[in-house]
Design a protein around this motif. Structure first.
Motif, PDB file in Angstrom:
ATOM      1  N   ASN A   1       5.882 -13.878  -7.449  1.00  0.00           N
ATOM      2  CA  ASN A   1       6.123 -15.043  -6.590  1.00  0.00           C
ATOM      3  C   ASN A   1       6.001 -14.676  -5.110  1.00  0.00           C
ATOM      4  O   ASN A   1       6.735 -15.186  -4.258  1.00  0.00           O
ATOM      5  N   LEU A   2       5.073 -13.759  -4.831  1.00  0.00           N
ATOM      6  CA  LEU A   2       4.799 -13.242  -3.481  1.00  0.00           C
ATOM      7  C   LEU A   2       5.917 -12.367  -2.921  1.00  0.00           C
ATOM      8  O   LEU A   2       5.931 -12.074  -1.716  1.00  0.00           O
ATOM      9  N   VAL A   3       6.830 -11.908  -3.775  1.00  0.00           N
ATOM     10  CA  VAL A   3       7.828 -10.942  -3.309  1.00  0.00           C
ATOM     11  C   VAL A   3       7.130  -9.603  -3.044  1.00  0.00           C
ATOM     12  O   VAL A   3       7.408  -8.924  -2.053  1.00  0.00           O
ATOM     13  N   PHE A   4       6.217  -9.212  -3.939  1.00  0.00           N
ATOM     14  CA  PHE A   4       5.367  -8.052  -3.694  1.00  0.00           C
ATOM     15  C   PHE A   4       4.144  -8.517  -2.915  1.00  0.00           C
ATOM     16  O   PHE A   4       3.622  -9.603  -3.152  1.00  0.00           O
ATOM     17  N   GLN A   5       3.667  -7.674  -1.993  1.00  0.00           N
ATOM     18  CA  GLN A   5       2.594  -8.046  -1.089  1.00  0.00           C
ATOM     19  C   GLN A   5       1.219  -7.628  -1.614  1.00  0.00           C
ATOM     20  O   GLN A   5       0.979  -6.459  -1.872  1.00  0.00           O
ATOM     21  N   SER A   6       0.338  -8.606  -1.799  1.00  0.00           N
ATOM     22  CA  SER A   6      -1.083  -8.323  -2.004  1.00  0.00           C
ATOM     23  C   SER A   6      -1.722  -8.424  -0.627  1.00  0.00           C
ATOM     24  O   SER A   6      -2.042  -9.511  -0.149  1.00  0.00           O
TER      25      SER A   6
ATOM     26  N   THR B   1      -8.030  -9.812  -0.122  1.00  0.00           N
ATOM     27  CA  THR B   1      -7.051  -9.151  -0.981  1.00  0.00           C
ATOM     28  C   THR B   1      -7.774  -8.725  -2.250  1.00  0.00           C
ATOM     29  O   THR B   1      -8.804  -9.296  -2.619  1.00  0.00           O
ATOM     30  N   ASP B   2      -7.249  -7.711  -2.943  1.00  0.00           N
ATOM     31  CA  ASP B   2      -7.806  -7.351  -4.244  1.00  0.00           C
ATOM     32  C   ASP B   2      -7.332  -8.367  -5.283  1.00  0.00           C
ATOM     33  O   ASP B   2      -6.291  -8.995  -5.128  1.00  0.00           O
TER      34      ASP B   2
ATOM     35  N   ILE C   1      -1.631  -3.020  -4.427  1.00  0.00           N
ATOM     36  CA  ILE C   1      -1.541  -4.023  -5.483  1.00  0.00           C
ATOM     37  C   ILE C   1      -2.443  -5.206  -5.159  1.00  0.00           C
ATOM     38  O   ILE C   1      -2.847  -5.417  -4.016  1.00  0.00           O
ATOM     39  N   GLY C   2      -2.753  -5.985  -6.202  1.00  0.00           N
ATOM     40  CA  GLY C   2      -3.646  -7.117  -6.059  1.00  0.00           C
ATOM     41  C   GLY C   2      -2.956  -8.446  -6.320  1.00  0.00           C
ATOM     42  O   GLY C   2      -1.728  -8.532  -6.488  1.00  0.00           O
ATOM     43  N   ASP C   3      -3.761  -9.501  -6.375  1.00  0.00           N
ATOM     44  CA  ASP C   3      -3.260 -10.868  -6.471  1.00  0.00           C
ATOM     45  C   ASP C   3      -2.422 -11.118  -7.723  1.00  0.00           C
ATOM     46  O   ASP C   3      -1.460 -11.886  -7.691  1.00  0.00           O
TER      47      ASP C   3
ATOM     48  N   PHE D   1       0.847  -1.194   0.000  1.00  0.00           N
ATOM     49  CA  PHE D   1       0.000   0.000   0.000  1.00  0.00           C
ATOM     50  C   PHE D   1       0.880   1.241   0.000  1.00  0.00           C
ATOM     51  O   PHE D   1       1.935   1.270   0.646  1.00  0.00           O
ATOM     52  N   PHE D   2       0.450   2.301  -0.696  1.00  0.00           N
ATOM     53  CA  PHE D   2       1.128   3.590  -0.634  1.00  0.00           C
ATOM     54  C   PHE D   2       0.138   4.681  -1.017  1.00  0.00           C
ATOM     55  O   PHE D   2      -0.986   4.394  -1.475  1.00  0.00           O
TER      56      PHE D   2
END
Length: 362
Positions: A292-297, A218-219, A283-285, A55-56
């Motif tokens: 590979n789940l490095v970025f957080q949904s 999650t989105d 961000i979303g799914d 989130f930002f």
């Protein structure tokens, strides 16, 4: 047997500390070179946020204050219409009006659905277009012009402004992924973009997790932009050596069952501020899968502790229905402990799965 939830209290939730990203240098660049340099800087800021909470907040985003004020007026005017008029715009295929409880973003926990009502407006597709009538690509459902004059015109203007802003953010997200600037353009040629107006009524009853304004989820798609007139949005931050706010190990995950795979198993709920001139982005799914789940949904929900109704406007920037979302190779390290977690998926299939699991119709 369903366990009774504890009452939620506003003071027990700390305020989230989110990055604030200024977009003025890419919304009104002095030159092409200035745009490219600024976009690279913003992409780095977005990447850092995605590695943390997902989130930002964006400011100087180019959507005028006048248009946003018009949006709030029309949103309130719409939701003040008699229920029988709103129900004529019955929700189907992510288009139209849904009433209190019709959407349930956490059906395992909430027996009677989300305590909110909303209107979904998708990308306008003419009836003769080959896309028309395909899943999530039906006609929009508008109130009659004599009921809400200029409503359709204002919403389409807002839709176009959000789309334009989203296209700029796509370029920054592409660079944040370590790809070429136009990478995500290829995944969003015919995007399933969606503008959503929402009203969260104030509640005279104590609030529990069994009846939230919006259940924990999650989105589903690429990323989301949010305008809100007051606080109420909460995100589930993973623990970093701190104790969970939950009192029982059975309460560490109370989320939509499909969203669970993208969420940390333990954490704490924190409240997202409502910036007067900023938009909240998350961000979303699909982005989480690609990295590979490095970025957080990140799991989020809405709890309206306010003594008045809460209004928000959401813009979902989703991939094209047929876009294939797969884990990018730079986010896989089989020998280093990060194996590939997901097989390729068609974006529309995931969105459809989430849609049918959250609505009580088609």
């Amino acid at each position: 047997r369903r366990r009774m939830s504890q009452f939620l209290q506003r003071h027990k939730f700390p305020t989230a500390e989110l990055s604030v990203i200024d977009l003025s240098s890419v919304i009104s660049p002095s030159s092409d070179q200035s745009f490219d340099s600024s976009l690279t800087t913003i992409a780095h800021q977005i990447k850092e946020a995605c590695l943390n909470t997902g989130f930002f907040i964006i400011v100087n985003h180019g959507i005028s204050k006048q248009l946003l004020e018009r949006m709030w007026k029309f949103s309130r005017d719409f939701f003040e219409l008699p229920l029988e008029i709103k129900k004529k715009l019955k929700h189907s295929q992510n288009r139209g009006y849904f009433t209190l409880g019709e959407e349930n973003l956490n059906p395992d926990v909430q027996p009677i659905g989300d305590f909110k009502e909303g209107l979904d407006i998708g990308r306008e597709i003419p009836e003769g277009d080959p896309e028309h009538g395909l899943p999530f690509r039906h006609s929009n459902r508008w109130p009659e012009e004599d009921v809400l004059p200029q409503f359709k015109e204002a919403m389409l203007q807002l839709f176009n402004e959000f789309t334009h802003l989203g296209r700029t953010l796509l370029k920054a997200f592409s660079l944040a992924l370590g790809e070429k600037v136009d990478f995500l353009d290829g995944k969003t040629e015919l995007p399933m973009t969606l503008l959503r107006l929402l009203r969260y009524p104030t509640s005279s009853e104590p609030i529990t997790e069994e009846r939230l304004g919006c259940g924990a989820h999650t989105d589903y798609g690429c990323f989301t932009m949010l305008a809100q007139d007051s606080d109420g949005l909460q995100i589930f931050q993973k623990n970093e050596g701190s104790e969970s706010t939950f009192s029982s190990e059975n309460e560490t995950k109370k989320a939509h069952p499909i969203s669970d795979k993208y969420a940390p198993s333990e954490g704490r709920w924190v409240t997202v501020p409502a910036p007067a001139d900023g938009l909240v982005v998350n961000i979303g799914d699909m982005m989480a899968r690609a990295t590979n789940l490095v970025f957080q949904s990140t799991l989020h929900r809405v709890v309206n502790f306010n003594s008045k109704d809460r209004y928000s406007t959401v813009f979902f920037f989703e991939p094209s229905f047929d876009a294939i979302i797969e884990v990018l190779p730079q986010f896989v390290d089989e020998s280093g402990g990060r194996p590939k977690l997901f097989e390729p998926i068609k974006a529309g299939d995931h969105l459809w799965e989430m849609y049918v699991s959250t609505y009580n119709h088609d």
